[in-house]
Design a protein around this motif. Sequence first.
Motif, PDB file in Angstrom:
ATOM      1  N   HIS A 228       0.826  -1.203   0.000  1.00 12.58           N
ATOM      2  CA  HIS A 228       0.000   0.000   0.000  1.00 12.58           C
ATOM      3  C   HIS A 228       0.862   1.255   0.000  1.00 12.58           C
ATOM      4  O   HIS A 228       0.535   2.248  -0.674  1.00 12.58           O
ATOM      5  N   ALA A 229       1.978   1.237   0.718  1.00 13.93           N
ATOM      6  CA  ALA A 229       2.869   2.393   0.760  1.00 13.93           C
ATOM      7  C   ALA A 229       3.505   2.646  -0.605  1.00 13.93           C
ATOM      8  O   ALA A 229       3.661   3.796  -1.028  1.00 13.93           O
ATOM      9  N   SER A 230       3.864   1.585  -1.315  1.00 15.94           N
ATOM     10  CA  SER A 230       4.485   1.740  -2.632  1.00 15.94           C
ATOM     11  C   SER A 230       3.511   2.351  -3.633  1.00 15.94           C
ATOM     12  O   SER A 230       3.880   3.221  -4.432  1.00 15.94           O
ATOM     13  N   VAL A 231       2.265   1.915  -3.584  1.00 17.14           N
ATOM     14  CA  VAL A 231       1.258   2.458  -4.500  1.00 17.14           C
ATOM     15  C   VAL A 231       0.951   3.913  -4.145  1.00 17.14           C
ATOM     16  O   VAL A 231       0.826   4.766  -5.031  1.00 17.14           O
ATOM     17  N   ALA A 232       0.859   4.200  -2.854  1.00 22.29           N
ATOM     18  CA  ALA A 232       0.593   5.582  -2.426  1.00 22.29           C
ATOM     19  C   ALA A 232       1.734   6.502  -2.835  1.00 22.29           C
ATOM     20  O   ALA A 232       1.516   7.648  -3.263  1.00 22.29           O
ATOM     21  N   ALA A 233       2.970   6.015  -2.717  1.00 22.48           N
ATOM     22  CA  ALA A 233       4.127   6.828  -3.101  1.00 22.48           C
ATOM     23  C   ALA A 233       4.139   7.082  -4.609  1.00 22.48           C
ATOM     24  O   ALA A 233       4.542   8.158  -5.062  1.00 22.48           O
ATOM     25  N   ALA A 234       3.698   6.104  -5.371  1.00 27.98           N
ATOM     26  CA  ALA A 234       3.656   6.274  -6.829  1.00 27.98           C
ATOM     27  C   ALA A 234       2.710   7.403  -7.226  1.00 27.98           C
ATOM     28  O   ALA A 234       2.951   8.110  -8.215  1.00 27.98           O
ATOM     29  N   ALA A 235       1.650   7.577  -6.473  1.00 28.48           N
ATOM     30  CA  ALA A 235       0.687   8.638  -6.786  1.00 28.48           C
ATOM     31  C   ALA A 235       1.326  10.019  -6.687  1.00 28.48           C
ATOM     32  O   ALA A 235       0.872  10.966  -7.345  1.00 28.48           O
ATOM     33  N   ASP A 236       2.379  10.143  -5.885  1.00 34.77           N
ATOM     34  CA  ASP A 236       3.056  11.433  -5.711  1.00 34.77           C
ATOM     35  C   ASP A 236       4.208  11.624  -6.683  1.00 34.77           C
ATOM     36  O   ASP A 236       4.901  12.644  -6.624  1.00 34.77           O
ATOM     37  N   ARG A 237       4.429  10.630  -7.582  1.00 30.84           N
ATOM     38  CA  ARG A 237       5.577  10.716  -8.497  1.00 30.84           C
ATOM     39  C   ARG A 237       5.140  10.684  -9.956  1.00 30.84           C
ATOM     40  O   ARG A 237       5.897  10.244 -10.826  1.00 30.84           O
ATOM     41  N   MET A 238       3.951  11.174 -10.238  1.00 26.13           N
ATOM     42  CA  MET A 238       3.496  11.214 -11.625  1.00 26.13           C
ATOM     43  C   MET A 238       4.365  12.190 -12.427  1.00 26.13           C
ATOM     44  O   MET A 238       4.705  13.276 -11.954  1.00 26.13           O
ATOM     45  N   GLY A 239       4.703  11.799 -13.647  1.00 25.97           N
ATOM     46  CA  GLY A 239       5.537  12.660 -14.470  1.00 25.97           C
ATOM     47  C   GLY A 239       4.791  13.815 -15.106  1.00 25.97           C
ATOM     48  O   GLY A 239       5.403  14.793 -15.533  1.00 25.97           O
ATOM     49  N   ARG A 240       3.480  13.728 -15.200  1.00 28.08           N
ATOM     50  CA  ARG A 240       2.664  14.763 -15.820  1.00 28.08           C
ATOM     51  C   ARG A 240       1.414  14.995 -14.978  1.00 28.08           C
ATOM     52  O   ARG A 240       1.039  14.160 -14.143  1.00 28.08           O
TER      53      ARG A 240
END
Length: 386
Positions: A228-240
């Motif tokens: 869950h932490a990995s998916v949540a962190a991905a939401a904050d690293r969108m390139g656009r």
Amino acid sequence: MAVTYRAAVIDKVGLDALIRALAARGRTVIGPTVRDGAIVLAEVTGGADLPYGWGVAHEAGRYRLAPRRDGAAFAHSAGPQSWKSFLHPQRERQWSADRDADGSVVFSAESGPSPSYAFLGVRPCDLRAIAVQDRVLSGGRYPDPAYRRRRERAFVVAAECTEPGATCFCVSMDSGPAAGPGYDLALTEVIDSAGHRFLVRAGTEEGESLLGEVPSRPADTATQDAAHASVAAAADRMGRTMPQVDLQVLMRETLTAARWEDVASRCLTCGNCTMVCPTCFCTTAEDVTDLTGDHTERWRRWESCFDLEFTHLPGGPVRATGLSRYRQWATHKLGTWYDQFGSSGCVGCGRCIVWCPVGIDITEEAHALARERDGGVAAGSAPEAP
């Protein structure tokens, strides 16, 4: 009352067993694999076919494979293909006709069993795209029976996104990075000091049944928290990002904006964006005959709204300029799609940005339109030009 299915943890051996169990059920397993310098979708027969240790580095108009030290299998963003290629094939025969010796013509509709696919590694944005295509091609008054048959027989294994790419913007379109509804099984890859493993959640009875056939262990709290932490962190690293405005209204209010002239000066009207888009669905029909003229076939193939002949009428094409064709594509995708199908036609996968030969970026264009409409005031953070 909602049904709650179980979650489990599998390792690489378990993932290989999952692929083989799907094949044993008579399904053709399609998943990501490395070929010709890209991560492409093709038939996989075991875990060894997956792109372990490969990611991608891309930007507008650029795509490259990139090695990864962690050995991840699903740490890559969307490639040049989408699952549309299998559910809504690029070219498909619809019927054939033969002339008998007495001159009569016999028509034969295309028939035969539909393939039974298992899609492995479906990104959340692509999971949303499949749902969009379901509404377009299976809903309404005139459903596509061939699409519906393939879709009903498809088993979907989603792979939640933990590594967004430079052109991803699924958060802006509310289509990721967590998997939404529509999957039979959902995987989240976890690599940490406790090892390389996958949190697996069942979403259907068939998914639950299949999960029981592969070696697994109950989902522990540490693995679930890490996933869950990995998916949540991905939401904050969108390139656009897309501008934080109502895109449907923005498209309607900027039909005469000067920005369309700017993008038209760069657009080649090649149609690459429509070919790689996971939701574009337009087709045309082609009739072909043999040399004798006694056998005829009708084929359906993908068509693009960037094609000058796409809206050709006796008086000429409806959209004769590149500006009008690009504007039609963008305003339909982000605006009038709502009027037709009740949702956006864009899922934020970023394929149209990567595979545009001149690097046109739909998010950059949306930000520019918002700024022009609002008198030069930026609406959210626009991406830097590549």
